[in-house]
Design a protein around this motif. Structure first.
Motif, short mmCIF file in Angstrom:
data_model
loop_
_atom_site.label_atom_id
_atom_site.label_comp_id
_atom_site.label_asym_id
_atom_site.label_seq_id
_atom_site.Cartn_x
_atom_site.Cartn_y
_atom_site.Cartn_z
N ASP A 96 0.83 -1.21 0.00
CA ASP A 96 0.00 0.00 0.00
C ASP A 96 0.86 1.25 0.00
O ASP A 96 0.55 2.24 -0.68
N SER A 97 1.95 1.21 0.77
CA SER A 97 2.84 2.37 0.84
C SER A 97 3.50 2.63 -0.51
O SER A 97 3.59 3.79 -0.96
N ASN A 98 3.95 1.57 -1.19
CA ASN A 98 4.59 1.74 -2.50
C ASN A 98 3.60 2.29 -3.53
O ASN A 98 3.94 3.16 -4.34
N LEU A 99 2.36 1.76 -3.48
CA LEU A 99 1.34 2.24 -4.42
C LEU A 99 1.01 3.71 -4.18
O LEU A 99 0.89 4.50 -5.12
N MET A 100 0.86 4.09 -2.90
CA MET A 100 0.54 5.48 -2.58
C MET A 100 1.69 6.39 -2.94
O MET A 100 1.49 7.53 -3.39
N ASN A 101 2.92 5.90 -2.76
CA ASN A 101 4.09 6.71 -3.12
C ASN A 101 4.14 6.96 -4.63
O ASN A 101 4.50 8.05 -5.08
N LYS A 103 1.51 7.17 -6.58
CA LYS A 103 0.47 8.15 -6.87
C LYS A 103 0.93 9.57 -6.52
O LYS A 103 0.66 10.53 -7.25
N VAL A 104 1.63 9.70 -5.39
CA VAL A 104 2.14 11.01 -4.98
C VAL A 104 3.15 11.52 -6.01
O VAL A 104 3.14 12.70 -6.39
N GLN A 105 4.04 10.65 -6.49
CA GLN A 105 5.02 11.05 -7.49
C GLN A 105 4.35 11.46 -8.80
O GLN A 105 4.80 12.41 -9.47
N ALA A 106 3.27 10.75 -9.17
CA ALA A 106 2.55 11.12 -10.40
C ALA A 106 1.91 12.50 -10.26
O ALA A 106 1.94 13.31 -11.19
N LYS A 107 1.32 12.78 -9.08
CA LYS A 107 0.73 14.10 -8.85
C LYS A 107 1.80 15.19 -8.85
O LYS A 107 1.59 16.29 -9.38
N GLN A 108 2.95 14.90 -8.25
CA GLN A 108 4.03 15.88 -8.24
C GLN A 108 4.53 16.16 -9.65
O GLN A 108 4.85 17.31 -9.99
N SER A 109 4.61 15.14 -10.49
CA SER A 109 5.04 15.33 -11.88
C SER A 109 4.05 16.21 -12.63
O SER A 109 4.45 17.14 -13.37
N THR A 110 2.74 15.95 -12.46
CA THR A 110 1.72 16.79 -13.10
C THR A 110 1.77 18.21 -12.57
O THR A 110 1.61 19.17 -13.34
N HIS A 111 2.00 18.33 -11.26
CA HIS A 111 2.07 19.66 -10.63
C HIS A 111 3.25 20.46 -11.20
O HIS A 111 3.12 21.65 -11.52
N THR A 188 -6.34 22.36 -7.76
CA THR A 188 -6.98 21.07 -7.48
C THR A 188 -5.93 19.97 -7.32
O THR A 188 -6.02 19.13 -6.42
N ILE A 189 -4.91 19.98 -8.19
CA ILE A 189 -3.85 18.97 -8.12
C ILE A 189 -3.06 19.12 -6.82
O ILE A 189 -2.67 18.14 -6.19
N LEU A 190 -2.84 20.38 -6.40
CA LEU A 190 -2.13 20.60 -5.13
C LEU A 190 -2.92 20.03 -3.96
O LEU A 190 -2.35 19.40 -3.05
N GLU A 191 -4.25 20.23 -3.97
CA GLU A 191 -5.09 19.68 -2.89
C GLU A 191 -5.06 18.16 -2.90
O GLU A 191 -4.96 17.52 -1.84
N GLU A 192 -5.18 17.55 -4.09
CA GLU A 192 -5.13 16.08 -4.18
C GLU A 192 -3.78 15.55 -3.74
O GLU A 192 -3.70 14.49 -3.10
N GLU A 193 -2.72 16.27 -4.06
CA GLU A 193 -1.38 15.85 -3.64
C GLU A 193 -1.25 15.88 -2.13
O GLU A 193 -0.66 14.96 -1.53
N ASP A 198 -1.05 12.84 3.00
CA ASP A 198 -1.60 12.55 4.32
C ASP A 198 -1.90 11.05 4.46
O ASP A 198 -1.60 10.44 5.48
N LYS A 199 -2.48 10.45 3.40
CA LYS A 199 -2.75 9.01 3.43
C LYS A 199 -1.46 8.21 3.51
O LYS A 199 -1.37 7.21 4.24
N LEU A 200 -0.45 8.64 2.75
CA LEU A 200 0.85 7.96 2.79
C LEU A 200 1.47 8.04 4.18
O LEU A 200 2.05 7.06 4.67
N HIS A 201 1.32 9.19 4.82
CA HIS A 201 1.86 9.35 6.17
C HIS A 201 1.16 8.41 7.16
O HIS A 201 1.82 7.81 8.03
N LYS A 202 -0.16 8.25 7.02
CA LYS A 202 -0.90 7.36 7.92
C LYS A 202 -0.49 5.90 7.70
O LYS A 202 -0.34 5.14 8.67
N ILE A 203 -0.30 5.50 6.43
CA ILE A 203 0.12 4.12 6.15
C ILE A 203 1.51 3.86 6.71
O ILE A 203 1.77 2.80 7.30
#
Length: 233
Positions: A96-101, A103-111, A188-193, A198-203
């Motif tokens: 789960d942590s690898n998958l969430m990481n 997703k975070v990297q994909a959002k950062q790339s788009t950002h 919107t992308i910043l908010e999703e990121e 936050d989810k990655l931190h909880k995991i």
């Protein structure tokens, strides 16, 4: 001779269809259908022969722990559901942590991609301008707009400030709002990121809590833990 043999036309091989008087029996089985049926039959026959040999030569004293957790119910072989072991849970949390990481990297790339296309998003904080005066009364009475002979809205502008005479003489272009949709998408992308982070931190926190080690709950509301340093021998 072979050339003449191939030159002679031959009748194309065709399998006959089901006779009209036997239509009620269904489609007539062709040779290719028989081959598939025979192959399937022999594969099942070989598997049954292997199982018969295993049952015949089985060791009567053979034992597996899975024998305790499985059995027959209404003629079906069922296996009891095993409880999730700590190692399995750790593995799931790592996945789960690898998958969430990712997703975070994909959002950062788009950002970053949107940030390069938009203006004034990554504008740095303007430099400060320090003015020296002799007394505190002069400091209180100082008006920055009058001192720099410019408009008050341009005081925080980075770079050279335009004077009032320059502002009066120049034509102010109309503001183009074509990039408004781009700015909204960027926000919107910043908010999703932030949500994904936050989810990655909880995991990550749950994964750390599953590890061994002495820890103490510092903040109950924020669920903040403090781990104690242990000497590794």
């Amino acid at each position: 001779m072979s050339t003449w043999k191939n030159a002679i036309p031959k009748r194309k091989y065709r399998e006959r269809s089901q006779p009209s008087r036997r239509k009620h029996l269904g489609m007539l089985e062709k040779h290719q259908d028989y081959k598939l049926r025979a192959k399937d039959y022999h594969e099942k026959e070989d598997k049954l022969n292997i199982l018969r040999d295993k049952a015949y030569f089985r060791n009567p004293d053979e034992f597996y722990f899975k024998m305790i957790k499985s059995g027959f119910h209404n003629g079906k072989h069922l296996q009891d559901e095993e409880e999730d072991e700590p190692e399995l849970l750790k593995k799931q949390k790592t996945q789960d942590s690898n998958l969430m990481n990712m997703k975070v990297q994909a959002k950062q790339s788009t950002h970053e991609q949107l940030k390069s296309q938009l203006h004034l998003v990554d504008a740095e904080k303007p430099n400060t301008h320090m003015i020296f005066v002799k007394t505190s009364e002069e400091a209180k009475a100082l008006q920055p707009a009058e001192y720099f002979n410019t408009d008050s809205a341009l005081l925080d502008r980075k770079g050279n400030r335009l004077t009032k005479e320059q502002l009066e003489s120049m034509e102010i272009p109309e503001i183009n709002n074509d990039n408004e949709e781009g700015y909204n998408k960027f926000n919107t992308i910043l908010e999703e990121e932030e949500i994904l982070k936050d989810k990655l931190h909880k995991i990550e926190k749950k994964k750390e809590l599953m590890k061994k080690g002495k820890r103490k709950l510092v903040d109950e509301d924020g669920q903040v833990y403090k781990w104690f340093w242990e000497r590794k021998r």
